[in-house]
Design a protein around this motif. Sequence first.
Motif, short mmCIF file in Angstrom:
data_model
loop_
_atom_site.label_atom_id
_atom_site.label_comp_id
_atom_site.label_asym_id
_atom_site.label_seq_id
_atom_site.Cartn_x
_atom_site.Cartn_y
_atom_site.Cartn_z
N ASP A 106 63.06 -28.01 62.20
CA ASP A 106 64.27 -27.50 61.53
C ASP A 106 64.19 -25.99 61.33
O ASP A 106 65.18 -25.28 61.51
CB ASP A 106 64.47 -28.19 60.18
CG ASP A 106 64.93 -29.63 60.32
OD1 ASP A 106 65.38 -30.02 61.42
OD2 ASP A 106 64.82 -30.38 59.32
N THR A 166 64.88 -24.20 64.61
CA THR A 166 66.27 -24.31 65.07
C THR A 166 67.14 -23.23 64.44
O THR A 166 68.17 -22.86 65.00
CB THR A 166 66.88 -25.69 64.75
OG1 THR A 166 66.83 -25.92 63.34
CG2 THR A 166 66.16 -26.79 65.50
N LYS A 167 66.73 -22.72 63.29
CA LYS A 167 67.51 -21.70 62.58
C LYS A 167 67.12 -20.28 62.99
O LYS A 167 67.81 -19.34 62.62
CB LYS A 167 67.33 -21.87 61.08
CG LYS A 167 67.87 -23.19 60.58
CD LYS A 167 67.52 -23.42 59.13
CE LYS A 167 67.92 -24.84 58.71
NZ LYS A 167 67.29 -25.26 57.50
N ASP A 210 59.06 -32.43 61.55
CA ASP A 210 60.52 -32.27 61.44
C ASP A 210 60.86 -30.98 60.68
O ASP A 210 61.82 -30.28 61.04
CB ASP A 210 61.14 -33.48 60.75
CG ASP A 210 61.13 -34.73 61.63
OD1 ASP A 210 61.00 -34.59 62.86
OD2 ASP A 210 61.25 -35.85 61.07
#
Length: 183
Positions: free
Chosen positions: A17, A20-21, A13
Amino acid sequence: MVERLKVLKGEYDGRHDYWTKESLPVAIADLILKQSYAPALAFYDVAFKELIPAATAQNKEAVVAAMAKLKQHYDTHLNAINRLVEATNKHSAQVETEAAQDTNTSSAIAFAFLVLFVLVGAVFSRLICISITKPLRQAIEITESVAKGDFTTHIQIEHEDEIADLLTALQNMVTSLSSTLSL
């Protein structure tokens, strides 16, 4: 086993994350954020909701069924990761090619500027040489005329520098010799 799966899920995860940025090419973003993510989530979902309860209950049939589902999700995830590796390799090759082209263009521009500066330097050097040698030739011509006895030579002085001082001294010498010999 449960704790280890929780740690692995937390690490996964965290990596998800992170990506995704990031600003990723569309194809790579789709592979890493969607196509590989959904089977990974399904894998962990089966592990926590089916495999662990079946193993805790010592239900071999449920464990076998859960393992089959895990393998299916794992294979789907692995397939997406393999496509991701291919896509990133292609992207890296493209970036390297573009960088090489940019480097070649920059080198050509730098070479062109170098040639330009050398040419400009050569032109200025030639102009400086002419500004020095022309008055010196004039001084040589005057001294040769005086040596032949011609005291009528007039010196044209165009600058105000050391060579102009020399030409002025030669003009004064010619004038002085001319007036001395006319006496």
